[in-house]
Design an enzyme around this catalytic site. Structure first.
Site, PDB file in Angstrom:
ATOM      1  N   GLY A  10       0.820  -1.218   0.000  1.00  0.00           N
ATOM      2  CA  GLY A  10       0.000   0.000   0.000  1.00  0.00           C
ATOM      3  C   GLY A  10       0.847   1.258   0.000  1.00  0.00           C
ATOM      4  N   THR A  12       1.610   3.194  -2.359  1.00  0.00           N
ATOM      5  CA  THR A  12       1.092   4.287  -3.202  1.00  0.00           C
ATOM      6  C   THR A  12      -0.088   5.009  -2.559  1.00  0.00           C
ATOM      7  OG1 THR A  12      -0.318   2.699  -4.360  1.00  0.00           O
ATOM      8  CG2 THR A  12       1.824   3.202  -5.377  1.00  0.00           C
ATOM      9  N   ASP A  65       0.291  -8.223  -5.950  1.00  0.00           N
ATOM     10  CA  ASP A  65      -1.105  -7.956  -5.602  1.00  0.00           C
ATOM     11  C   ASP A  65      -1.471  -8.802  -4.378  1.00  0.00           C
ATOM     12  OD1 ASP A  65      -3.761  -6.848  -7.408  1.00  0.00           O
ATOM     13  OD2 ASP A  65      -4.157  -8.207  -5.726  1.00  0.00           O
ATOM     14  N   ALA A  88      -1.882  -2.181   2.531  1.00  0.00           N
ATOM     15  CA  ALA A  88      -2.713  -2.293   1.335  1.00  0.00           C
ATOM     16  C   ALA A  88      -4.086  -2.871   1.677  1.00  0.00           C
ATOM     17  CB  ALA A  88      -2.025  -3.188   0.302  1.00  0.00           C
ATOM     18  N   ALA A  89      -5.113  -2.306   1.056  1.00  0.00           N
ATOM     19  CA  ALA A  89      -6.481  -2.790   1.272  1.00  0.00           C
ATOM     20  C   ALA A  89      -7.426  -2.081   0.316  1.00  0.00           C
ATOM     21  CB  ALA A  89      -6.931  -2.496   2.711  1.00  0.00           C
ATOM     22  N   SER A 132      -8.558  -0.986  12.053  1.00  0.00           N
ATOM     23  CA  SER A 132      -9.346   0.243  11.871  1.00  0.00           C
ATOM     24  C   SER A 132     -10.394   0.430  12.959  1.00  0.00           C
ATOM     25  CB  SER A 132     -10.049   0.161  10.507  1.00  0.00           C
ATOM     26  OG  SER A 132     -11.057   1.140  10.413  1.00  0.00           O
ATOM     27  N   GLU A 134     -13.204   1.363  12.382  1.00  0.00           N
ATOM     28  CA  GLU A 134     -14.484   0.876  11.831  1.00  0.00           C
ATOM     29  C   GLU A 134     -14.884  -0.459  12.459  1.00  0.00           C
ATOM     30  OE1 GLU A 134     -16.868   1.966   9.247  1.00  0.00           O
ATOM     31  OE2 GLU A 134     -15.974   3.773  10.080  1.00  0.00           O
ATOM     32  N   TYR A 155     -16.290  -3.957   4.720  1.00  0.00           N
ATOM     33  CA  TYR A 155     -14.917  -3.501   5.016  1.00  0.00           C
ATOM     34  C   TYR A 155     -14.572  -3.786   6.469  1.00  0.00           C
ATOM     35  CZ  TYR A 155     -11.176  -0.245   6.278  1.00  0.00           C
ATOM     36  OH  TYR A 155     -10.015   0.305   6.778  1.00  0.00           O
ATOM     37  N   LYS A 159     -11.801  -6.306   8.163  1.00  0.00           N
ATOM     38  CA  LYS A 159     -10.746  -5.826   9.068  1.00  0.00           C
ATOM     39  C   LYS A 159     -10.770  -6.578  10.397  1.00  0.00           C
ATOM     40  CE  LYS A 159      -8.390  -2.502   6.927  1.00  0.00           C
ATOM     41  NZ  LYS A 159      -6.947  -2.577   6.683  1.00  0.00           N
TER      42      LYS A 159
HETATM   43  P1  NAP Z   1      -5.501   4.182   0.624  1.00  0.00           P
HETATM   44  O1  NAP Z   1      -4.996   5.580   0.413  1.00  0.00           O
HETATM   45  O2  NAP Z   1      -6.808   3.774   0.075  1.00  0.00           O
HETATM   46  O3  NAP Z   1      -4.347   3.201   0.070  1.00  0.00           O
HETATM   47  C1  NAP Z   1      -4.598   1.837  -0.120  1.00  0.00           C
HETATM   48  C2  NAP Z   1      -3.381   1.202  -0.741  1.00  0.00           C
HETATM   49  O4  NAP Z   1      -3.632  -0.205  -0.939  1.00  0.00           O
HETATM   50  C3  NAP Z   1      -3.005   1.765  -2.113  1.00  0.00           C
HETATM   51  O5  NAP Z   1      -1.602   1.816  -2.225  1.00  0.00           O
HETATM   52  C4  NAP Z   1      -3.567   0.710  -3.062  1.00  0.00           C
HETATM   53  O6  NAP Z   1      -2.935   0.668  -4.306  1.00  0.00           O
HETATM   54  C5  NAP Z   1      -3.269  -0.546  -2.264  1.00  0.00           C
HETATM   55  N1  NAP Z   1      -4.051  -1.696  -2.699  1.00  0.00           N
HETATM   56  C6  NAP Z   1      -5.409  -1.822  -2.764  1.00  0.00           C
HETATM   57  N2  NAP Z   1      -5.754  -3.039  -3.206  1.00  0.00           N
HETATM   58  C7  NAP Z   1      -4.608  -3.713  -3.442  1.00  0.00           C
HETATM   59  C8  NAP Z   1      -4.310  -5.013  -3.921  1.00  0.00           C
HETATM   60  N3  NAP Z   1      -5.279  -5.869  -4.260  1.00  0.00           N
HETATM   61  N4  NAP Z   1      -3.013  -5.383  -4.030  1.00  0.00           N
HETATM   62  C9  NAP Z   1      -2.019  -4.510  -3.698  1.00  0.00           C
HETATM   63  N5  NAP Z   1      -2.241  -3.256  -3.249  1.00  0.00           N
HETATM   64  C10 NAP Z   1      -3.514  -2.858  -3.122  1.00  0.00           C
HETATM   65  O7  NAP Z   1      -5.526   3.846   2.192  1.00  0.00           O
HETATM   66  P2  NAP Z   1      -4.873   4.639   3.429  1.00  0.00           P
HETATM   67  O8  NAP Z   1      -5.802   5.703   3.878  1.00  0.00           O
HETATM   68  O9  NAP Z   1      -3.464   4.965   3.100  1.00  0.00           O
HETATM   69  O10 NAP Z   1      -4.942   3.504   4.546  1.00  0.00           O
HETATM   70  C11 NAP Z   1      -3.883   2.554   4.681  1.00  0.00           C
HETATM   71  C12 NAP Z   1      -4.414   1.326   5.404  1.00  0.00           C
HETATM   72  O11 NAP Z   1      -4.912   1.703   6.687  1.00  0.00           O
HETATM   73  C13 NAP Z   1      -5.587   0.613   4.724  1.00  0.00           C
HETATM   74  O12 NAP Z   1      -5.468  -0.766   5.007  1.00  0.00           O
HETATM   75  C14 NAP Z   1      -6.819   1.166   5.411  1.00  0.00           C
HETATM   76  O13 NAP Z   1      -7.881   0.249   5.327  1.00  0.00           O
HETATM   77  C15 NAP Z   1      -6.283   1.318   6.825  1.00  0.00           C
HETATM   78  N6  NAP Z   1      -6.890   2.354   7.647  1.00  0.00           N
HETATM   79  C16 NAP Z   1      -6.989   3.636   7.185  1.00  0.00           C
HETATM   80  C17 NAP Z   1      -7.488   4.630   8.004  1.00  0.00           C
HETATM   81  C18 NAP Z   1      -7.578   6.070   7.524  1.00  0.00           C
HETATM   82  O14 NAP Z   1      -8.287   6.844   8.180  1.00  0.00           O
HETATM   83  N7  NAP Z   1      -6.873   6.456   6.487  1.00  0.00           N
HETATM   84  C19 NAP Z   1      -7.885   4.324   9.316  1.00  0.00           C
HETATM   85  C20 NAP Z   1      -7.744   3.003   9.757  1.00  0.00           C
HETATM   86  C21 NAP Z   1      -7.222   2.024   8.930  1.00  0.00           C
HETATM   87  P3  NAP Z   1      -3.417   1.609  -5.549  1.00  0.00           P
HETATM   88  O15 NAP Z   1      -2.695   2.910  -5.371  1.00  0.00           O
HETATM   89  O16 NAP Z   1      -2.983   0.817  -6.726  1.00  0.00           O
HETATM   90  O17 NAP Z   1      -4.910   1.760  -5.424  1.00  0.00           O
HETATM   91  O1  F7E Z   2     -16.716   8.747   5.697  1.00  0.00           O
HETATM   92  C1  F7E Z   2     -20.007  10.365   5.875  1.00  0.00           C
HETATM   93  C2  F7E Z   2     -19.969   8.848   5.830  1.00  0.00           C
HETATM   94  O2  F7E Z   2     -15.620   7.725   3.705  1.00  0.00           O
HETATM   95  C3  F7E Z   2     -16.779   9.437   6.922  1.00  0.00           C
HETATM   96  C4  F7E Z   2     -11.483   4.934   5.780  1.00  0.00           C
HETATM   97  O3  F7E Z   2     -10.166   5.431   5.759  1.00  0.00           O
HETATM   98  O4  F7E Z   2     -11.820   5.745   7.999  1.00  0.00           O
HETATM   99  C5  F7E Z   2     -12.336   5.802   6.681  1.00  0.00           C
HETATM  100  O5  F7E Z   2     -13.673   5.331   6.643  1.00  0.00           O
HETATM  101  C6  F7E Z   2     -18.232   9.745   7.244  1.00  0.00           C
HETATM  102  C7  F7E Z   2     -19.176   8.542   7.101  1.00  0.00           C
HETATM  103  O6  F7E Z   2     -14.514   7.573   5.990  1.00  0.00           O
HETATM  104  C8  F7E Z   2     -20.230  11.527   2.442  1.00  0.00           C
HETATM  105  O7  F7E Z   2     -21.291   8.306   5.834  1.00  0.00           O
HETATM  106  C9  F7E Z   2     -21.268  11.890   4.315  1.00  0.00           C
HETATM  107  O8  F7E Z   2     -20.032   8.501   8.208  1.00  0.00           O
HETATM  108  O9  F7E Z   2     -14.530   9.722   4.818  1.00  0.00           O
HETATM  109  P1  F7E Z   2     -15.319   8.470   4.950  1.00  0.00           P
HETATM  110  P2  F7E Z   2     -14.932   6.297   6.850  1.00  0.00           P
HETATM  111  O10 F7E Z   2     -16.093   5.595   6.292  1.00  0.00           O
HETATM  112  O11 F7E Z   2     -15.013   6.756   8.277  1.00  0.00           O
HETATM  113  C10 F7E Z   2     -11.800   4.437   8.589  1.00  0.00           C
HETATM  114  C11 F7E Z   2     -11.209   4.552   9.971  1.00  0.00           C
HETATM  115  C12 F7E Z   2     -11.154   3.435   7.733  1.00  0.00           C
HETATM  116  O12 F7E Z   2     -10.578   2.465   8.215  1.00  0.00           O
HETATM  117  C13 F7E Z   2     -11.450   3.488   6.274  1.00  0.00           C
HETATM  118  O13 F7E Z   2     -10.440   2.807   5.534  1.00  0.00           O
HETATM  119  O14 F7E Z   2     -18.704  10.733   6.312  1.00  0.00           O
HETATM  120  N1  F7E Z   2     -20.290  10.984   4.569  1.00  0.00           N
HETATM  121  N2  F7E Z   2     -21.257  12.218   3.011  1.00  0.00           N
HETATM  122  C14 F7E Z   2     -19.616  10.746   3.431  1.00  0.00           C
HETATM  123  N3  F7E Z   2     -18.543   9.953   3.175  1.00  0.00           N
HETATM  124  C15 F7E Z   2     -18.084   9.938   1.889  1.00  0.00           C
HETATM  125  N4  F7E Z   2     -16.998   9.159   1.601  1.00  0.00           N
HETATM  126  N5  F7E Z   2     -18.668  10.666   0.880  1.00  0.00           N
HETATM  127  C16 F7E Z   2     -19.741  11.482   1.114  1.00  0.00           C
HETATM  128  O15 F7E Z   2     -20.233  12.135   0.209  1.00  0.00           O
END
Ligand code: NAP
Ligand code: F7E
Length: 337
Positions: A10, A12, A65, A88-89, A132, A134, A155, A159
Site C-alpha cells: 500500500g 502508493t 497484488d 494495502a487494502a 481500523s 471501523e 470492510y 478488518k
Molecule cells: P488508501 O490511500 O486507500 O491506500 C490503499 C493502498 O492499498 C493503495 O496503495 C492501493 O494501491 C493498495 N491496494 C489496494 N488493493 C490492493 C491489492 N489488491 N493489491 C495490492 N495493493 C492494493 O488507504 P490509506 O488511507 O493509506 O490507509 C492505509 C491502510 O490503513 C488501509 O489498510 C486502510 O484500510 C487502513 N486504515 C486507514 C485509516 C484512515 O483513516 N486512512 C484508518 C484506519 C485504517 P493503488 O494505489 O494501486 O490503489
Molecule cells: O466517511 C459520511 C460517511 O468515507 C466518513 C477509511 O479510511 O476511515 C475511513 O472510513 C463519514 C461517514 O470515511 C459523504 O457516511 C457523508 O459517516 O470519509 P469516509 P470512513 O467511512 O469513516 C476508517 C477509519 C477506515 O478504516 C477506512 O479505511 O462521512 N459521509 N457524506 C460521506 N462519506 C463519503 N466518503 N462521501 C460522502 O459524500
C-alpha cells in the site's frame, strides 16, 4: 541512522507515502509493493523515486497484488525485510457494500497471505496490520483496545478478520505481529472520495468560482479525525517495542461531518449551507454513528500523542487545495464514492 529493511504494502496510498518518507528519513532501505495498472499510480511517492539502476537506491518498488500469495512469498524471500508494514487494502467503506467479496479477499485474506508467507519462509520479521476504528461500529465511545467489535460494513468485517488472524499468528506461531487500530486520519494526500478531502477540495473550487454545489450524504456521523503524518509515526513506534501488542491511535475528540464542513468552508470564506446538496447515493446501508478513540495506551507505552485536531486539520487541507493547480471537476457520479 537505521540499517533496517522494510517492506510496505500500500505504498502508493496516503499512509504508505508518509510512512515511506518517515522510514527513508531514518535510513531504512524501503521496498514497496505496487499493483500493475494501465496508468501510473505512484503520484504520492514520485518525489521519493530513485533510479533503480543506481545500486544505492533506498526506495525499491515491486509489482504484486494482495490476491497473489505465491508472489508475496517470493518477494519476502528475496527482500528479507526486518519489518513489514501491511497497509494495502480496499479501504473505502461505502464501496465495500458494492464489492463485498473483493473487499473480503483483499482487505481480509490479504493479511493471511502475508502472514502465511512469513510463517512459511521462517523470516524473523516484525509485522504491522492496519486495523481500523471501523471494527468498533456501533460500540459506544470512547473505544479502546478492550472495546467490543461490532462491524457495520463488509470492510469492517474484513478488518475484524484480519485483526484476529494477526493475533492468531502471534499466539500460535510467535510472529512479532501488531495491530494498529487507527481512527480516521486525513491529509492533503487523502483519497478524493473520502469525506474530508471531498469537502476541502470542493471548498477550494467553490471559493475559486469553479463549482457551486457539493453533494454529500449523512452529515450527522461523528469521527475522530487526526493528521496522517503523525499516525505513521505511531505505526513505526509499535514495531520498535520488545513485546508485540495492539494499540488504539486517535486524537480523543470527535466532530460531525457537519462540523468539518463548517471548519473548511469558513476557512475558505464561504457559508456551507448555500452550497451543500443531499444525495442518498452517499448513504451507507448501515452507518457507524460515533467514533472517539482512547489512545492512552499508545501515549503510555509508545510515547505517542496526537497534536493536530480536526479544526487545524481542516485548515491544512483547505490551504493545500487552494495552493494546488486548479483541477477538473472531481465530483463523482458513481454510486457511493
Ligand atoms: P488508501 O490511500 O486507500 O491506500 C490503499 C493502498 O492499498 C493503495 O496503495 C492501493 O494501491 C493498495 N491496494 C489496494 N488493493 C490492493 C491489492 N489488491 N493489491 C495490492 N495493493 C492494493 O488507504 P490509506 O488511507 O493509506 O490507509 C492505509 C491502510 O490503513 C488501509 O489498510 C486502510 O484500510 C487502513 N486504515 C486507514 C485509516 C484512515 O483513516 N486512512 C484508518 C484506519 C485504517 P493503488 O494505489 O494501486 O490503489
Ligand atoms: O466517511 C459520511 C460517511 O468515507 C466518513 C477509511 O479510511 O476511515 C475511513 O472510513 C463519514 C461517514 O470515511 C459523504 O457516511 C457523508 O459517516 O470519509 P469516509 P470512513 O467511512 O469513516 C476508517 C477509519 C477506515 O478504516 C477506512 O479505511 O462521512 N459521509 N457524506 C460521506 N462519506 C463519503 N466518503 N462521501 C460522502 O459524500
Amino acid at each position: 541512522m537505521s540499517d533496517k529493511t522494510a517492506l510496505i504494502t500500500g505504498i502508493t496510498g496516503q499512509d504508505g507515502s508518509y510512512l515511506a518518507e518517515l522510514l527513508l528519513s531514518k535510513g531504512y532501505l524501503v521496498h514497496g509493493l505496487i499493483r500493475r495498472s494501465s496508468t501510473f499510480t505512484t503520484q504520492r511517492i514520485d518525489h521519493l523515486y530513485e533510479d533503480p539502476h543506481e545500486s544505492d537506491a533506498r526506495l525499491r518498488l515491486h509489482y504484486g497484488d494482495l490476491a497473489d500469495g505465491s508472489r508475496i512469498a517470493a518477494l519476502l524471500e528475496s527482500i528479507q525485510p526486518d519489518e513489514v508494514y501491511h497497509l494495502a487494502a480496499q479501504s473505502h467503506v461505502r464501496v465495500s457494500f458494492d464489492e463485498p467479496e473483493f473487499t473480503g479477499t483483499t482487505t481480509g485474506l490479504g493479511t493471511t497471505r502475508l502472514l502465511e508467507a512469513i510463517r512459511m519462509t521462517g523470516l524473523p520479521c516484525r509485522f504491522y496490520q492496519a486495523s481500523s476504528s471501523e471494527m468498533f461500529g456501533t460500540t459506544a465511545p470512547p473505544q479502546s483496545e478492550s472495546s467490543i467489535f461490532h462491524p457495520r460494513s463488509p470492510y469492517a468485517a474484513a478488518k475484524v478478520y484480519a485483526y484476529w488472524i494477526t493475533r492468531n499468528y502471534r499466539e500460535a506461531y510467535g510472529v512479532h505481529a501488531v495491530n494498529g487500530i487507527l481512527f480516521n486520519h486525513e491529509s492533503p494526500r487523502r483519497g478524493e472520495t473520502f469525506v474530508t478531502r471531498k469537502i476541502a477540495h470542493a471548498a477550494a473550487r467553490i471559493a475559486r468560482g469553479e463549482q457551486d454545489a457539493l453533494h454529500l450524504g449523512n452529515l450527522e456521523a461523528r469521527r475522530d479525525w487526526g493528521y496522517a503524518p503523525e499516525y505513521v509515526d505511531a505505526m513505526w513506534r509499535m514495531l520498535q517495542q520488545d513485546e508485540p501488542g495492539d494499540y488504539v491511535v486517535a486524537t480523543g475528540t470527535s466532530y460531525s461531518v457537519r462540523d468539518f464542513l463548517g471548519f473548511c468552508f469558513e476557512h475558505a470564506g464561504l457559508d456551507w449551507e448555500k452550497h451543500i446538496r443531499f444525495d442518498e447515493r452517499y448513504l451507507r446501508p448501515s452507518e457507524v454513528p460515533d467514533l472517539v478513540g482512547d489512545a492512552s495506551k499508545a501515549e503510555r507505552e509508545l510515547g505517542w500523542k496526537a497534536t493536530v485536531h480536526a479544526p487545524e486539520l481542516a485548515r491544512i487541507m483547505v490551504d493545500a487545495e487552494l495552493a494546488a493547480v486548479p483541477a477538473p471537476a472531481r465530483e463523482r457520479s458513481l454510486t457511493g464514492a
